[in-house]
Design a protein around this motif. Structure first.
Motif, PDB file in Angstrom:
ATOM      1  N   ARG A 157       0.820  -1.217   0.000  1.00  0.00           N
ATOM      2  CA  ARG A 157       0.000   0.000   0.000  1.00  0.00           C
ATOM      3  C   ARG A 157       0.857   1.272   0.000  1.00  0.00           C
ATOM      4  O   ARG A 157       2.090   1.198   0.062  1.00  0.00           O
ATOM      5  N   PRO A 227      -4.471 -10.333   6.919  1.00  0.00           N
ATOM      6  CA  PRO A 227      -4.888  -8.930   7.018  1.00  0.00           C
ATOM      7  C   PRO A 227      -4.182  -7.973   6.067  1.00  0.00           C
ATOM      8  O   PRO A 227      -4.837  -7.131   5.435  1.00  0.00           O
ATOM      9  N   ALA A 228      -2.865  -8.084   5.931  1.00  0.00           N
ATOM     10  CA  ALA A 228      -2.156  -7.130   5.064  1.00  0.00           C
ATOM     11  C   ALA A 228      -2.598  -7.263   3.614  1.00  0.00           C
ATOM     12  O   ALA A 228      -2.787  -6.247   2.911  1.00  0.00           O
ATOM     13  N   ALA A 230      -5.498  -8.563   2.614  1.00  0.00           N
ATOM     14  CA  ALA A 230      -6.898  -8.155   2.538  1.00  0.00           C
ATOM     15  C   ALA A 230      -7.001  -6.638   2.402  1.00  0.00           C
ATOM     16  O   ALA A 230      -7.764  -6.118   1.564  1.00  0.00           O
ATOM     17  N   GLU A 231      -6.227  -5.916   3.191  1.00  0.00           N
ATOM     18  CA  GLU A 231      -6.254  -4.457   3.096  1.00  0.00           C
ATOM     19  C   GLU A 231      -5.718  -3.994   1.747  1.00  0.00           C
ATOM     20  O   GLU A 231      -6.204  -2.995   1.190  1.00  0.00           O
ATOM     21  N   ARG A 234      -8.532  -4.416  -0.657  1.00  0.00           N
ATOM     22  CA  ARG A 234      -9.551  -3.378  -0.421  1.00  0.00           C
ATOM     23  C   ARG A 234      -9.104  -2.071  -1.065  1.00  0.00           C
ATOM     24  O   ARG A 234      -9.893  -1.363  -1.705  1.00  0.00           O
ATOM     25  N   TRP A 235      -7.825  -1.733  -0.882  1.00  0.00           N
ATOM     26  CA  TRP A 235      -7.296  -0.518  -1.491  1.00  0.00           C
ATOM     27  C   TRP A 235      -7.364  -0.582  -3.013  1.00  0.00           C
ATOM     28  O   TRP A 235      -7.638   0.428  -3.686  1.00  0.00           O
ATOM     29  N   SER A 239     -13.144  -4.831  -2.593  1.00  0.00           N
ATOM     30  CA  SER A 239     -13.950  -5.130  -1.407  1.00  0.00           C
ATOM     31  C   SER A 239     -15.217  -5.880  -1.778  1.00  0.00           C
ATOM     32  O   SER A 239     -15.573  -6.891  -1.154  1.00  0.00           O
ATOM     33  N   ASP A 243     -15.574  -9.499  -0.310  1.00  0.00           N
ATOM     34  CA  ASP A 243     -16.303  -9.495   0.965  1.00  0.00           C
ATOM     35  C   ASP A 243     -16.945 -10.842   1.277  1.00  0.00           C
ATOM     36  O   ASP A 243     -16.860 -11.325   2.421  1.00  0.00           O
ATOM     37  N   TRP A 246     -14.164 -13.133   2.524  1.00  0.00           N
ATOM     38  CA  TRP A 246     -13.685 -12.764   3.851  1.00  0.00           C
ATOM     39  C   TRP A 246     -14.714 -13.117   4.926  1.00  0.00           C
ATOM     40  O   TRP A 246     -14.349 -13.566   6.019  1.00  0.00           O
TER      41      TRP A 246
END
Length: 324
Positions: A157, A227-228, A230-231, A234-235, A239, A243, A246
């Motif tokens: 990111r 998590p990293a 997934a974020e 999303r960025w 999402s 979703d 997840w």
């Protein structure tokens, strides 16, 4: 190519490395999860195929002390002068905390601090002082390499991408589609001359699309629920598409999580088809700005048949040449 190749003992990789060189591959890059460590496969490549460039993608910044990481990098840089790139990254809580009994905290600052330490130590400087996340007292490499390795940073990111552009010699990308590159490179911004963009690309060279997609879904649910990652997605704007995955994963429904990943997303993130078709898809990454596409070869029914000739044909098709 990502090395070592699965199913082939390290002692038998001399033929693999030489074939990669002969059919058009320029680099071999190691990973470090629960298989081989990052440095041993590259040391073997340095001896067995001395034209290949070597790189780590990546060595975690939490699982070795700063001095040990510098010593390992210096030894390989001395073994393969001007042919080694050290890629470092934060890794993940599972690898650092659960598997290596380490503390995973402040990954951005730790990665930045290790990058700065390595820059000084590999240049032969004596490092004596406190960084934000650790302190080093009078460390000097006994054998600093005549040609320090280039230092690359794994980034997903904007924050880490900007750090790579500002202080590293290159960036290492992972788990993205070719169509994601304009957004990622836009966030990277203007980097210094000679800055390299490296991307690991998962390739399943089989025309059995059902097999490739099933394998791709397993990989996506294993990696992109971290998590990293997934974020990161999303960025990237996924999402809505991820979703349901997840949600199912969080509820413990592993099978259901994979089932809701659409084919088109699998196809964008895990390339498949004949070796020649996969090579054409990899070229899209190069056209979008990747300097070093690093293939991660996934198992296929054809390769599982066990014929060495099948592997050589696959490598030749991916590399664009013929084994000699």
């Amino acid at each position: 190519m990502t090395v070592p190749l699965s199913g082939i003992p390290l002692a038998d990789h001399a033929t693999v490395y030489r074939t990669l060189d002969q059919v058009g591959f320029t680099d071999v890059w190691s990973a470090e999860v629960t298989g081989a460590d990052a440095f041993t496969p590259l040391a073997l490549a340095a001896a067995w195929a001395p034209r290949l460039r070597l790189g780590t993608a990546v060595t975690p910044v939490f699982t070795r002390g700063p001095g040990l990481l510098a010593m390992s990098a210096a030894a390989l840089a001395e073994t393969a002068p001007d042919r080694f790139a050290l890629g470092i990254g934060a890794s993940s809580p599972v690898i650092v905390r659960d598997w290596n009994a380490g503390e995973f905290s402040e990954p951005y600052r730790r990665t930045r601090d290790v990058l700065r330490f390595l820059r000084a130590a590999l240049a032969g400087e004596t490092v004596d002082g406190a960084y934000d996340t650790f302190a080093v007292r009078r460390f000097t490499l006994e054998r600093p390499p005549a040609v320090p390795p280039s230092l690359l940073l794994a980034a997903l990111r904007p924050g880490m991408l900007r750090l790579a552009a500002a202080e590293a010699d290159g960036v290492i990308l992972n788990w993205l589609a070719a169509t994601d590159l304009p957004q990622v490179l836009g966030a990277l911004g203007r980097a210094r001359p000679g800055f390299e963009v490296v991307a690991r690309i998962f390739v399943c060279p089989t025309t059995d699309a059902g097999y490739a997609r099933a394998l791709g879904r397993r990989l996506i649910t294993s990696y992109l629920t971290v998590p990293a990652y997934a974020e990161f997605h999303r960025w990237l704007g996924r999402s809505e598409v991820f979703d349901p995955m997840w949600t199912a994963w969080a509820a413990g429904d592993r099978r259901g999580a994979g089932a809701v990943v659409p084919d088109e997303v699998v196809d964008a993130l895990v390339l498949h088809g004949s070796p020649q078709e996969c090579r054409a898809q990899v070229q899209r990454y190069a056209a979008a700005g990747v300097d070093v596409p690093v293939l991660a070869l996934l198992p296929t029914p054809e390769l599982a048949a066990g014929a060495a000739a099948a592997l050589l044909d696959v490598l030749a098709g991916l590399g664009g040449g013929e084994p000699r």
